[in-house]
Design a protein around this motif. Structure first.
Motif, PDB file in Angstrom:
ATOM      1  N   THR A  83      -2.784   8.820  -6.104  1.00  0.00           N
ATOM      2  CA  THR A  83      -3.798   8.680  -5.075  1.00  0.00           C
ATOM      3  C   THR A  83      -3.375   7.524  -4.177  1.00  0.00           C
ATOM      4  O   THR A  83      -2.386   6.846  -4.464  1.00  0.00           O
ATOM      5  N   ASP A  84      -4.086   7.274  -3.096  1.00  0.00           N
ATOM      6  CA  ASP A  84      -3.776   6.116  -2.261  1.00  0.00           C
ATOM      7  C   ASP A  84      -3.914   4.852  -3.115  1.00  0.00           C
ATOM      8  O   ASP A  84      -4.934   4.657  -3.776  1.00  0.00           O
ATOM      9  N   CYS A  85      -2.886   4.015  -3.115  1.00  0.00           N
ATOM     10  CA  CYS A  85      -2.846   2.854  -4.007  1.00  0.00           C
ATOM     11  C   CYS A  85      -2.618   1.560  -3.237  1.00  0.00           C
ATOM     12  O   CYS A  85      -1.881   1.538  -2.240  1.00  0.00           O
ATOM     13  N   GLU A  86      -3.229   0.501  -3.715  1.00  0.00           N
ATOM     14  CA  GLU A  86      -2.943  -0.861  -3.272  1.00  0.00           C
ATOM     15  C   GLU A  86      -2.458  -1.613  -4.501  1.00  0.00           C
ATOM     16  O   GLU A  86      -3.155  -1.679  -5.506  1.00  0.00           O
ATOM     17  N   ILE A  87      -1.244  -2.178  -4.427  1.00  0.00           N
ATOM     18  CA  ILE A  87      -0.601  -2.769  -5.596  1.00  0.00           C
ATOM     19  C   ILE A  87      -0.277  -4.233  -5.325  1.00  0.00           C
ATOM     20  O   ILE A  87       0.250  -4.578  -4.263  1.00  0.00           O
ATOM     21  N   SER A  97       0.844  -1.202   0.000  1.00  0.00           N
ATOM     22  CA  SER A  97       0.000   0.000   0.000  1.00  0.00           C
ATOM     23  C   SER A  97       0.876   1.249   0.000  1.00  0.00           C
ATOM     24  O   SER A  97       1.897   1.306   0.702  1.00  0.00           O
ATOM     25  N   TYR A  98       0.474   2.245  -0.798  1.00  0.00           N
ATOM     26  CA  TYR A  98       1.213   3.493  -0.919  1.00  0.00           C
ATOM     27  C   TYR A  98       0.248   4.672  -0.838  1.00  0.00           C
ATOM     28  O   TYR A  98      -0.721   4.724  -1.600  1.00  0.00           O
ATOM     29  N   PRO A  99       0.486   5.625   0.062  1.00  0.00           N
ATOM     30  CA  PRO A  99      -0.355   6.827   0.094  1.00  0.00           C
ATOM     31  C   PRO A  99      -0.029   7.739  -1.077  1.00  0.00           C
ATOM     32  O   PRO A  99       1.030   7.604  -1.706  1.00  0.00           O
ATOM     33  N   ALA A 100      -0.934   8.663  -1.376  1.00  0.00           N
ATOM     34  CA  ALA A 100      -0.721   9.605  -2.476  1.00  0.00           C
ATOM     35  C   ALA A 100       0.594  10.355  -2.281  1.00  0.00           C
ATOM     36  O   ALA A 100       0.911  10.827  -1.187  1.00  0.00           O
ATOM     37  N   GLY A 101       1.392  10.449  -3.353  1.00  0.00           N
ATOM     38  CA  GLY A 101       2.662  11.156  -3.315  1.00  0.00           C
ATOM     39  C   GLY A 101       3.852  10.300  -2.945  1.00  0.00           C
ATOM     40  O   GLY A 101       5.000  10.728  -3.081  1.00  0.00           O
ATOM     41  N   LYS A 102       3.600   9.063  -2.499  1.00  0.00           N
ATOM     42  CA  LYS A 102       4.689   8.172  -2.092  1.00  0.00           C
ATOM     43  C   LYS A 102       5.345   7.543  -3.303  1.00  0.00           C
ATOM     44  O   LYS A 102       4.676   7.099  -4.244  1.00  0.00           O
ATOM     45  N   GLU A 103       6.670   7.474  -3.293  1.00  0.00           N
ATOM     46  CA  GLU A 103       7.404   6.834  -4.382  1.00  0.00           C
ATOM     47  C   GLU A 103       7.284   5.319  -4.254  1.00  0.00           C
ATOM     48  O   GLU A 103       7.552   4.745  -3.205  1.00  0.00           O
ATOM     49  N   ILE A 104       6.834   4.674  -5.334  1.00  0.00           N
ATOM     50  CA  ILE A 104       6.709   3.220  -5.353  1.00  0.00           C
ATOM     51  C   ILE A 104       8.060   2.589  -5.659  1.00  0.00           C
ATOM     52  O   ILE A 104       8.497   1.656  -5.003  1.00  0.00           O
ATOM     53  N   TYR A 105       8.730   3.097  -6.676  1.00  0.00           N
ATOM     54  CA  TYR A 105      10.129   2.770  -6.914  1.00  0.00           C
ATOM     55  C   TYR A 105      10.755   3.910  -7.690  1.00  0.00           C
ATOM     56  O   TYR A 105      10.060   4.719  -8.306  1.00  0.00           O
ATOM     57  N   ALA A 106      12.073   3.991  -7.640  1.00  0.00           N
ATOM     58  CA  ALA A 106      12.788   5.102  -8.262  1.00  0.00           C
ATOM     59  C   ALA A 106      13.458   4.664  -9.545  1.00  0.00           C
ATOM     60  O   ALA A 106      13.845   3.504  -9.708  1.00  0.00           O
ATOM     61  N   LYS A 107      13.576   5.606 -10.472  1.00  0.00           N
ATOM     62  CA  LYS A 107      14.340   5.351 -11.688  1.00  0.00           C
ATOM     63  C   LYS A 107      15.749   4.930 -11.305  1.00  0.00           C
ATOM     64  O   LYS A 107      16.390   5.539 -10.454  1.00  0.00           O
ATOM     65  N   GLY A 108      16.231   3.834 -11.925  1.00  0.00           N
ATOM     66  CA  GLY A 108      17.560   3.340 -11.621  1.00  0.00           C
ATOM     67  C   GLY A 108      17.584   2.265 -10.555  1.00  0.00           C
ATOM     68  O   GLY A 108      18.602   1.622 -10.345  1.00  0.00           O
ATOM     69  N   SER A 109      16.438   2.063  -9.868  1.00  0.00           N
ATOM     70  CA  SER A 109      16.393   1.012  -8.850  1.00  0.00           C
ATOM     71  C   SER A 109      16.132  -0.325  -9.512  1.00  0.00           C
ATOM     72  O   SER A 109      15.681  -0.395 -10.647  1.00  0.00           O
ATOM     73  N   LEU A 110      16.404  -1.402  -8.774  1.00  0.00           N
ATOM     74  CA  LEU A 110      16.140  -2.735  -9.310  1.00  0.00           C
ATOM     75  C   LEU A 110      14.749  -3.178  -8.831  1.00  0.00           C
ATOM     76  O   LEU A 110      14.373  -2.975  -7.706  1.00  0.00           O
ATOM     77  N   GLY A 111      14.571  -3.940  -9.424  1.00  0.00           N
ATOM     78  CA  GLY A 111      13.282  -4.454  -9.069  1.00  0.00           C
ATOM     79  C   GLY A 111      12.202  -4.271 -10.086  1.00  0.00           C
ATOM     80  O   GLY A 111      12.432  -4.887 -11.087  1.00  0.00           O
TER      81      GLY A 111
END
Length: 226
Positions: free
Chosen positions: A95-99, A37-51
């Motif tokens: 927005t608030d997300c569930e992934i 779960s990620y609230p609005a504005g939260k980074e899910i992953y960054a450019k250059g990260s693995l995954g």
């Protein structure tokens, strides 16, 4: 907040790969998949990260360009899934997300045995590549107002599927976010929106743009190139 049930996970995988997964394959993927779960504005992953998240890239001076906005039920992160390399863009919750997350190490054994699933992912990649090429052409050859109108239409496609015909369409994004998508500044988008509001086509209410005349916006989006 409780996570999705097995049945809900199964529906997600079947929607992504309709008719292609066996009961055992769904069981395997559901076992490995986890919910984050990620609230609005939260980074899910960054450019250059693995995954509704945005795929974006930010320059050293803080200027952001948005490549795509993901709506509920869509997938993202498929490039790093296939090649195991670094992320090609940032993913940020709007927005608030569930992934539902599936790691590459858990998905690759299935992918190595199933050419038909590889083709599904290739089609998704091709679609995203075409969209990126179209964005580049738009920035080079279209007026900003036409690009803003086109971005609004793209975002309205999902919203109108849940709205009554002819009713106003509400898009929950700021002028800065709309500018990042269309390749313009917040100030220039503000000027365009003021003109639209004077004409009765749209209205800005806090962090929401309300489209009252989608036909007029569509006409702007269809304007000839420069």
């Amino acid at each position: 907040m409780t996570g999705p049930t097995y049945e809900e996970k199964r529906q997600i995988f079947e929607r992504f790969l309709p008719g292609k997964l066996s009961h055992d394959e769904i069981d395997t993927l559901s076992h490995f998949a986890r919910v984050e779960s990620y609230p609005a504005g939260k980074e899910i992953y960054a450019k250059g990260s693995l995954g509704r998240a945005k795929m974006a890239s930010v320059s050293r001076d803080g200027k952001e360009i948005v490549f795509n906005i993901m709506h509920p039920g869509e997938i993202f992160g498929e490039i790093a899934l296939l090649d195991g390399g670094q992320r090609s863009a940032d993913a940020i919750a709007m927005t608030d997300c569930e992934i539902l997350v599936l790691d590459r190490r858990d998905f690759m054994p299935l992918l190595e045995k199933r050419a038909d699933i590889c083709l599904v992912l290739l089609r998704i990649l091709c679609q995203r590549l075409r969209q990126t090429s179209e964005q580049v052409e738009d920035v080079l050859f279209r007026h900003l107002e036409s690009r803003v109108a086109k971005a609004v239409l793209h975002l309205a496609e999902d919203a109108t599927s849940h709205a009554f015909s002819g009713s106003p369409v509400e898009l929950h994004l700021s002028q800065q976010e709309l500018g990042d998508i269309a390749g313009g500044t917040r100030e220039s988008v503000n000027k365009i929106e003021r003109n639209w509001q004077k004409a009765g086509w749209s209205e800005r209410i806090k962090g929401t743009i309300v489209i009252r005349d989608l036909a007029k916006i569509r006409r702007l989006a269809d304007m000839p190139d420069l």
